[in-house]
Every structure is written in C-alpha cells, then in structure tokens.
Design an enzyme around this catalytic site. Structure first.
Site, PDB file in Angstrom:
ATOM      1  N   CYS A 298       0.842  -1.199   0.000  1.00 13.38           N
ATOM      2  CA  CYS A 298       0.000   0.000   0.000  1.00 13.38           C
ATOM      3  C   CYS A 298       0.879   1.251   0.000  1.00 13.38           C
ATOM      4  CB  CYS A 298      -0.915  -0.072   1.228  1.00 13.38           C
ATOM      5  SG  CYS A 298      -1.607   1.495   1.771  1.00 13.38           S
TER       6      CYS A 298
ATOM      7  N   CYS B 215       0.207   3.915   2.612  1.00 13.73           N
ATOM      8  CA  CYS B 215       0.637   3.426   3.929  1.00 13.73           C
ATOM      9  C   CYS B 215       2.125   3.684   4.120  1.00 13.73           C
ATOM     10  CB  CYS B 215       0.406   1.913   4.064  1.00 13.73           C
ATOM     11  SG  CYS B 215      -1.310   1.409   3.964  1.00 13.73           S
TER      12      CYS B 215
END
Ligand SMILES: [Zn+2]
Length: 146
Positions: free
Chosen positions: A69, A72
């Site tokens: 991600c 993230c």
C-alpha cells in the site's frame, strides 16, 4: 488502584501496571525489560493487539497497513513522528494486514491505511486514509484522555 495504569508490553504481551506519576520515568516491562512507552512504533501480532486493546488504560493508536500500500508507506514517517510527539502518554503501533488478514476482519477494516485509537479497553475513534503527522497527533490529542 485508580492511579495505576494498565499497559500491555508491545514486545512480549505482558500486562504491566504503571503508576500514573511514573509514566514519564521510562517504565519498563516487568517480564522482558522492554521500554513500555518510549515513543517508538512497534509492529504487533494479532494476539498482542487484542491484549493491548482489551487491557490498556493508556491510549493506543494502531495503524492497519500493508507493504503493498503506497499511501501506507508514505504515511509511515509521519506516524513515527507523531508517535514521538505524544510519548509517553499515548503509544503507537502497527499491524501488517497482509500478514494478518484476520486482524482486518476482526476490526472491520475496509481500506488502508486506517487508524484506530483504543483506550480503556475499547475503540474510541478511527480515521481512514493517509494524513500528515500534525493531523495524526491532533487526532490523538482530541480524542484520547491523557
Ligand atoms: Zn515485555
């Protein structure tokens, strides 16, 4: 024992009791000796997450993330910065939802990154999406009780 705070060691999972006036004195885990609230972000396994979430009196902010991600990974330095800013009163940890998909299901995570703030054995707030360090810090200061 109203002035002793329960704090799960994020390294070994032991539940410690820390007197409120010792929070700033660098308390260590009575079982493994790890520092309990040094402002470092720790990676959790699901068992430790559940223990801390159920037991801790002190605020715990958990970042549900995954290595694939991008947002993230981008938020990681901001998360670490905010963790240092709110130590020793609140603790920050991460759980890798790729390694632990059950944790995502258990907490109803639909998208990552997602932050859940726990205190006194329950969820008190959550926030979805990547945010900068000041916003993370503000989120914790606004929602948690220090
Ligand atoms: Zn420990």
């Amino acid at each position: 024992m109203s002035n002793a705070l329960k704090m799960t060691c994020l390294e070994c999972g032991a539940v410690n009791r820390v007197p409120k006036d010792k929070l700033s004195a660098g308390p260590k885990c009575g079982t493994c000796g790890a520092k309990l609230n040094d402002g470092k972000v720790r990676q959790l396994d699901p068992a430790t997450l559940v223990k801390a979430q159920r037991n801790d009196d002190t605020p715990l902010l958990v970042d549900f993330w995954a290595p694939w991600c991008g947002p993230c990974r981008m938020m990681a330095p901001a998360f670490e910065q905010a963790a240092r800013a709110v130590a020793p009163h609140a603790r920050f940890a991460k759980i890798n939802t790729e390694d632990h998909p059950n944790a995502s299901r258990k907490f109803g995570i639909r998208g990552i990154p997602a932050l859940i703030l726990f205190q006194n054995g329950k969820e008190i707030a959550r926030q979805a999406g990547a945010v900068p360090a000041p916003a993370i810090e503000q989120f914790v200061r606004n929602k948690a009780r220090f």
